[in-house]
Structure formats: structure tokens, C-alpha cells
Write a protein that holds these residues in place. Structure first.
Motif, PDB file in Angstrom:
ATOM      1  N   ASP A 331      46.824  55.758  22.275  1.00  0.00           N
ATOM      2  CA  ASP A 331      45.757  56.534  23.370  1.00  0.00           C
ATOM      3  C   ASP A 331      46.364  57.602  24.175  1.00  0.00           C
ATOM      4  O   ASP A 331      47.322  57.349  24.885  1.00  0.00           O
ATOM      5  CB  ASP A 331      45.202  55.268  24.084  1.00  0.00           C
ATOM      6  N   PRO A 332      45.556  58.487  24.345  1.00  0.00           N
ATOM      7  CA  PRO A 332      46.137  59.905  25.017  1.00  0.00           C
ATOM      8  C   PRO A 332      46.279  59.575  26.663  1.00  0.00           C
ATOM      9  O   PRO A 332      46.838  60.441  27.255  1.00  0.00           O
ATOM     10  CB  PRO A 332      45.117  60.822  24.784  1.00  0.00           C
ATOM     11  N   THR A 333      45.710  58.701  27.131  1.00  0.00           N
ATOM     12  CA  THR A 333      45.850  58.356  28.744  1.00  0.00           C
ATOM     13  C   THR A 333      46.806  57.136  28.950  1.00  0.00           C
ATOM     14  O   THR A 333      46.893  56.764  30.245  1.00  0.00           O
ATOM     15  CB  THR A 333      44.615  58.260  29.377  1.00  0.00           C
ATOM     16  N   HIS A 334      47.209  56.427  27.938  1.00  0.00           N
ATOM     17  CA  HIS A 334      48.056  55.212  28.266  1.00  0.00           C
ATOM     18  C   HIS A 334      49.174  55.481  27.222  1.00  0.00           C
ATOM     19  O   HIS A 334      49.389  55.104  25.966  1.00  0.00           O
ATOM     20  CB  HIS A 334      47.063  54.006  27.826  1.00  0.00           C
ATOM     21  N   HIS A 335      50.296  55.533  28.088  1.00  0.00           N
ATOM     22  CA  HIS A 335      51.746  55.978  27.291  1.00  0.00           C
ATOM     23  C   HIS A 335      52.773  55.087  27.843  1.00  0.00           C
ATOM     24  O   HIS A 335      53.756  55.447  28.699  1.00  0.00           O
ATOM     25  CB  HIS A 335      52.114  57.342  27.469  1.00  0.00           C
ATOM     26  N   PRO A 336      52.728  53.618  27.500  1.00  0.00           N
ATOM     27  CA  PRO A 336      53.688  52.794  28.046  1.00  0.00           C
ATOM     28  C   PRO A 336      55.017  53.352  27.880  1.00  0.00           C
ATOM     29  O   PRO A 336      55.449  53.609  26.585  1.00  0.00           O
ATOM     30  CB  PRO A 336      53.309  51.480  27.525  1.00  0.00           C
ATOM     31  N   ARG A 337      56.123  53.187  28.795  1.00  0.00           N
ATOM     32  CA  ARG A 337      57.501  53.742  28.532  1.00  0.00           C
ATOM     33  C   ARG A 337      58.493  52.549  28.668  1.00  0.00           C
ATOM     34  O   ARG A 337      58.059  51.648  29.417  1.00  0.00           O
ATOM     35  CB  ARG A 337      57.604  54.930  29.595  1.00  0.00           C
ATOM     36  N   PRO A 338      59.638  52.653  28.362  1.00  0.00           N
ATOM     37  CA  PRO A 338      60.625  51.541  28.307  1.00  0.00           C
ATOM     38  C   PRO A 338      61.139  51.665  29.665  1.00  0.00           C
ATOM     39  O   PRO A 338      61.203  52.783  30.436  1.00  0.00           O
ATOM     40  CB  PRO A 338      61.827  52.212  27.480  1.00  0.00           C
ATOM     41  N   ASN A 339      61.442  50.430  30.441  1.00  0.00           N
ATOM     42  CA  ASN A 339      61.916  50.444  31.870  1.00  0.00           C
ATOM     43  C   ASN A 339      60.826  50.662  32.849  1.00  0.00           C
ATOM     44  O   ASN A 339      61.120  50.987  34.105  1.00  0.00           O
ATOM     45  CB  ASN A 339      63.233  51.031  32.025  1.00  0.00           C
ATOM     46  N   GLY A 340      59.713  50.868  32.307  1.00  0.00           N
ATOM     47  CA  GLY A 340      58.530  50.957  33.281  1.00  0.00           C
ATOM     48  C   GLY A 340      57.936  49.799  33.848  1.00  0.00           C
ATOM     49  O   GLY A 340      56.682  49.752  34.308  1.00  0.00           O
ATOM     50  N   GLY A 341      58.456  48.613  33.349  1.00  0.00           N
ATOM     51  CA  GLY A 341      58.078  47.267  33.796  1.00  0.00           C
ATOM     52  C   GLY A 341      56.948  46.751  32.666  1.00  0.00           C
ATOM     53  O   GLY A 341      56.671  47.437  31.667  1.00  0.00           O
ATOM     54  N   PRO A 342      56.530  45.708  32.835  1.00  0.00           N
ATOM     55  CA  PRO A 342      55.734  44.898  31.791  1.00  0.00           C
ATOM     56  C   PRO A 342      54.455  45.543  31.546  1.00  0.00           C
ATOM     57  O   PRO A 342      53.965  46.435  32.644  1.00  0.00           O
ATOM     58  CB  PRO A 342      55.589  43.568  32.049  1.00  0.00           C
ATOM     59  N   ILE A 343      53.778  45.393  30.811  1.00  0.00           N
ATOM     60  CA  ILE A 343      52.508  46.130  30.373  1.00  0.00           C
ATOM     61  C   ILE A 343      51.353  45.002  30.269  1.00  0.00           C
ATOM     62  O   ILE A 343      51.559  44.106  29.676  1.00  0.00           O
ATOM     63  CB  ILE A 343      52.440  46.859  28.867  1.00  0.00           C
ATOM     64  N   LEU A 344      50.124  45.531  30.801  1.00  0.00           N
ATOM     65  CA  LEU A 344      48.948  44.709  30.722  1.00  0.00           C
ATOM     66  C   LEU A 344      48.270  45.173  29.563  1.00  0.00           C
ATOM     67  O   LEU A 344      47.861  46.326  29.325  1.00  0.00           O
ATOM     68  CB  LEU A 344      48.180  44.820  32.106  1.00  0.00           C
ATOM     69  N   LYS A 345      47.914  44.183  28.453  1.00  0.00           N
ATOM     70  CA  LYS A 345      47.096  44.570  27.299  1.00  0.00           C
ATOM     71  C   LYS A 345      45.527  44.248  27.398  1.00  0.00           C
ATOM     72  O   LYS A 345      45.359  43.171  27.526  1.00  0.00           O
ATOM     73  CB  LYS A 345      47.817  43.799  26.363  1.00  0.00           C
ATOM     74  N   VAL A 346      44.963  45.323  27.070  1.00  0.00           N
ATOM     75  CA  VAL A 346      43.590  45.369  27.248  1.00  0.00           C
ATOM     76  C   VAL A 346      42.756  45.851  25.906  1.00  0.00           C
ATOM     77  O   VAL A 346      43.191  46.607  25.228  1.00  0.00           O
ATOM     78  CB  VAL A 346      43.033  46.129  28.499  1.00  0.00           C
ATOM     79  N   ASN A 347      41.941  44.935  25.680  1.00  0.00           N
ATOM     80  CA  ASN A 347      40.951  45.299  24.239  1.00  0.00           C
ATOM     81  C   ASN A 347      39.624  44.770  24.660  1.00  0.00           C
ATOM     82  O   ASN A 347      39.524  43.422  24.826  1.00  0.00           O
ATOM     83  CB  ASN A 347      41.540  44.815  23.028  1.00  0.00           C
ATOM     84  N   VAL A 348      38.651  45.620  24.665  1.00  0.00           N
ATOM     85  CA  VAL A 348      37.289  45.255  24.984  1.00  0.00           C
ATOM     86  C   VAL A 348      36.731  44.213  23.846  1.00  0.00           C
ATOM     87  O   VAL A 348      35.791  43.569  24.326  1.00  0.00           O
ATOM     88  CB  VAL A 348      36.112  46.075  25.402  1.00  0.00           C
TER      89      VAL A 348
END
Length: 435
Positions: A331-348
């Protein structure tokens, strides 16, 4: 230990947690080994195993149940009422791999091979030209079971040389049946050879082996990677990173007298093939444990309903970090990166169970732990994976949200993540379980 300093947080874990994760991954080549390793750690922390076939009592303290490749562990604090709600960390113990068929001895052209079946959705090419071991469990004639781990080079799935497939670098297609059967020697094929060999390795009589659940395992140990060793490469990160963090977090909060919830770890098997098993999230195991705990503390149906209505489940599974060579797939506005902390995963469409309330609960836990966090959502043109989260929410009526660690090469025999993210995840889990 990395030369890079650990990121300071308000939680109990630092880079030493990632070192410990590496040992956990090495000791856990199969779901059965992962469960045994987790149980050993829980026992050392004062938890005790309870049998599903035995009567349960309402005593306080740490307890756990094992069924096959799944483990449910929980801690009942002093003064917990029958209707006390649960805080659940959900994860899974299995990883995509190659699993031994019922009649494993095969071969061709003077090569001895092992017949395997494809489990889950592995990146098949990642298993090629790699030194592989064999691990799992043997079931004996008397019904007992024993674990076996042959963690040395034993098997190999050889790739066809480029001279015989000139177009391989323009696109390789692997046939699951024909191209993925590993070799393990030379000479004639004899029925029973593989199981006899594995039985000898396990120290049991081959004549006593009447069943087996064996799988091929990547034996190269986990390792720090990069100039500053800020990355971690290793096998089975999906999803033993979450199992390891969940065990550590549960042990960290056990014994605290002021817990408003009963903290739980639910690590299921068979997530990679749909969770439809007695040890999977679709099965009755978690519900049975939660209900029996309520009843053992003197509660009834009303207490069970109140408890589950107030419970929250955090489903932890790895997710996709942005890939530097394929950024357009994200997704162009969601780019999780390593060592950025855990990710919250969303799917409507509920491939993930997260909603706004879940987001708020996760944000609160990360703020309490001093842990940064990120958001993940799939590109609209790409199909979205799923987890045990929606299954848990639908089956038990428990508010659930999905998180994880951002990684590359998901479902490879060897995956990659940030070296700080495992302990950032564990600290967030502690804050969540504390309430």
C-alpha cells in the motif's frame, strides 16, 4: 550481541530477548518441539501442567495444557472471581514446510529419496540446495510418543543445473510432486529404511514405531545480519517469534497480585493450513480451557458469559515489511519497516480482526510500554492473508485485534526481521497482559 544499543523501553526486555529468541528457534524445529520448549520455560517459572482428562480445581497460579503441537497457558491471580475476564495473546506454532508421507521410501536413478508432502504455502524455491534436517514425533505401539530432532545435514532438494534449464532465470516453475522430493543417499530403496533410521536416532526400537509426524527442517542457525547487525535472519520466525514473546510476557506478569485480568497464552497448531484441527484455532481447545477455568473457580454459565464478554484477544503473527525491490506491491501509504516496532494489521473485510477499539487497546499498550508501533494494510490490488484473529473473534465472541512483526521473505525456509522488533513486541505484550 549487536554492537547497536538496545532501544530503551518501559518494559522488561532488551536485546538479550532477541539472543534468547535465537536459542528458541534452534530448539524448536517442529510445533511439537516448540510446545515442549515453551512448557519447559513455564515449568521453571512455576507453572504446572494440567491434563484435559483430569478434574480441574480452582487453585490460583500458573497452569498449562498441551495437546499435540498446541499449548494453552494461563495464570490465575489471587482473588480472581469466576467472572474475571481474560487477556489472551494468540499465536501459532506451525510453519510452512515439507512433511514426510506415510510411505516415505522412494528413489530414482540410483538416488535414495524421501517422499514428502507440501504443508501450508511455503516459498518452494527457498528449500532448494539447502542442507536440511528431519524432526518431529514418533508414536509407539503402547501409545506413547517421543520427539526426535536430526539437526545435521541429512536431506537436500537439488535444483537442476542452469546448463540443463537455460531459461530458469527468466522464470522457474517447480512441480510440487516431481521436483520437491529430497535426496538422502545413494543405492537401492528398501521399505522401512527411513523410519528405522529415525527410530535409531530417537533411541527407540523401529518395530515399536507405529505412527509418525515428521517434517523437513532448515538447520542453519539464526544469525544477526548487516553491517551493524541490526537485522535477524532465521527459520520458522512465522510464527515462533510470537510464541516466544508470548511465553516471555506471560512469565513476566505471572505472580503479580494486582492483575485485573487472567493472562493467557494460546499457541495453536495448523494455522498455515486453515486452523481446522483439534489443535487449531477452529477447534474447541481454547474455549474448553477458558470455560473449565471459570467452572473450576466455582462459576456457572452466567460467569462464563460475563468473563468472555469482558475478555480481549491480541492475535500476534508476522506481517510484511516494505520490500525495497518491490515497493509497488505494498500500500503506498503504509510501509512498515524493520525495528519500527510491532505492526497493527487492519483489513476491513475481516481478514484481520482489528477495529477502532482494537487500535485503541494496542496504542494504549504500546504507550505504556514505551514501544513505537506501525500500521499495516494490504494494497487494494493484492489479496490479503489472514490469521487466527478473525477465527477467535467469531468462535468465542471475544474482542480481538491483530498485530505482528514486520518481516521479509515470509514463508521462506529462512526469514528476515529487525533485531529490535522481537523485544519491542514482547514488551508490548507485557503491557497488554497487565491491562
Amino acid at each position: 550481541m549487536s554492537s547497536a544499543a538496545s532501544r530503551p523501553t518501559a518494559g522488561p526486555f532488551d536485546r538479550g530477548h532477541t539472543d534468547d529468541l535465537m536459542a528458541f528457534l534452534t530448539a524448536s524445529p517442529t510445533p511439537y518441539h516448540a510446545v515442549a520448549t515453551a512448557a519447559e520455560r513455564l515449568e521453571k517459572a512455576g507453572f504446572r501442567r494440567v491434563e484435559e482428562t483430569a478434574a480441574w480445581d480452582g487453585t490460583t497460579g500458573g497452569k498449562y495444557v498441551i495437546r499435540g503441537g498446541a499449548i494453552i497457558a494461563w495464570f490465575v491471580p489471587e482473588g480472581a472471581a469466576p467472572h474475571t475476564p481474560y487477556r489472551i495473546v494468540g499465536a501459532h506454532t506451525d510453519s510452512p514446510n515439507l512433511r514426510v508421507k506415510p510411505q516415505p521410501d522412494m528413489g530414482a536413478q540410483g538416488w535414495r529419496q524421501v517422499a514428502v508432502e507440501i504443508y501450508g504455502g511455503p516459498l518452494l524455491n527457498s528449500w532448494l540446495d539447502r542442507d536440511l534436517g528431519l524432526a518431529g514425533r514418533l508414536t509407539l505401539r503402547d501409545g506413547s510418543q517421543t520427539l526426535v530432532n536430526i539437526d545435521r545435514p541429512l536431506l537436500r532438494v537439488p535444483q537442476l543445473a542452469v546448463h540443463l534449464d537455460r531459461g530458469v532465470n527468466d522464470g522457474m516453475k517447480l512441480e510440487r510432486q516431481r521436483h520437491m522430493q529430497p535426496i538422502w543417499g545413494l543405492g537401492p530403496v528398501h521399505e522401512g529404511d527411513l523410519i528405522a533410521f529415525v527410530a535409531e536416532e530417537a533411541g527407540v526400537d523401529a518395530e515399536d514405531v507405529t505412527g509418525w509426524d515428521l517434517m523437513v527442517s532448515a538447520i542453519e542457525p539464526p544469525a544477526y545480519l548487516g553491517r551493524d547487525r541490526e537485522l535477524l535472519a532465521g527459520p520458522r520466525m512465522d510464527n515462533l517469534i510470537s510464541v516466544h514473546a508470548g511465553v516471555a510476557a506471560l512469565i513476566a506478569v505471572a505472580g503479580r497480585a494486582d492483575l485485573p485480568y487472567i493472562p493467557v497464552l494460546a499457541a495453536f497448531d495448523h494455522e498455515e493450513n486453515g486452523s481446522e484441527a483439534d489443535t487449531g484455532a477452529q477447534g474447541p481447545l481454547l474455549g474448553n480451557v477458558l470455560e473449565r477455568s471459570v467452572y473450576a473457580r466455582g462459576g456457572g454459565y452466567e460467569d462464563r458469559a460475563r468473563s468472555l464478554a469482558g475478555s480481549v484477544c491480541l492475535s500476534s503473527d508476522v506481517g510484511h515489511a516494505v520490500h525495497p525491490n518491490y515497493a509497488e506491491r505494498h500500500d503506498p501509504t503504509h510501509h512498515p519497516r524493520p525495528n519500527g516496532g510491532p505492526i497493527l494489521k487492519v483489513n476491513v473485510n475481516q481478514r484481520y480482526a482489528t477495529d477502532g477499539a482494537g487500535r485503541a487497546a494496542f496504542a494504549a499498550a504500546c504507550e505504556k510500554a514505551g514501544v513505537p508501533w506501525q500500521s499495516f494494510v494490504s494494497n487494494n490490488d493484492m489479496p490479503c492473508g489472514t490469521t487466527i484473529g478473525p477465527i477467535t473473534a467469531a468462535r468465542h465472541g471475544i474482542t480481538t485485534f491483530d498485530i505482528g512483526i514486520a518481516c521479509l521473505s515470509m514463508h521462506s525456509a529462512r526469514e528476515l526481521c529487525g533485531a529490535e522488533d522481537p523485544y519491542l513486541l514482547a514488551n508490548a505484550l507485557v503491557a497488554f497482559l497487565e491491562g
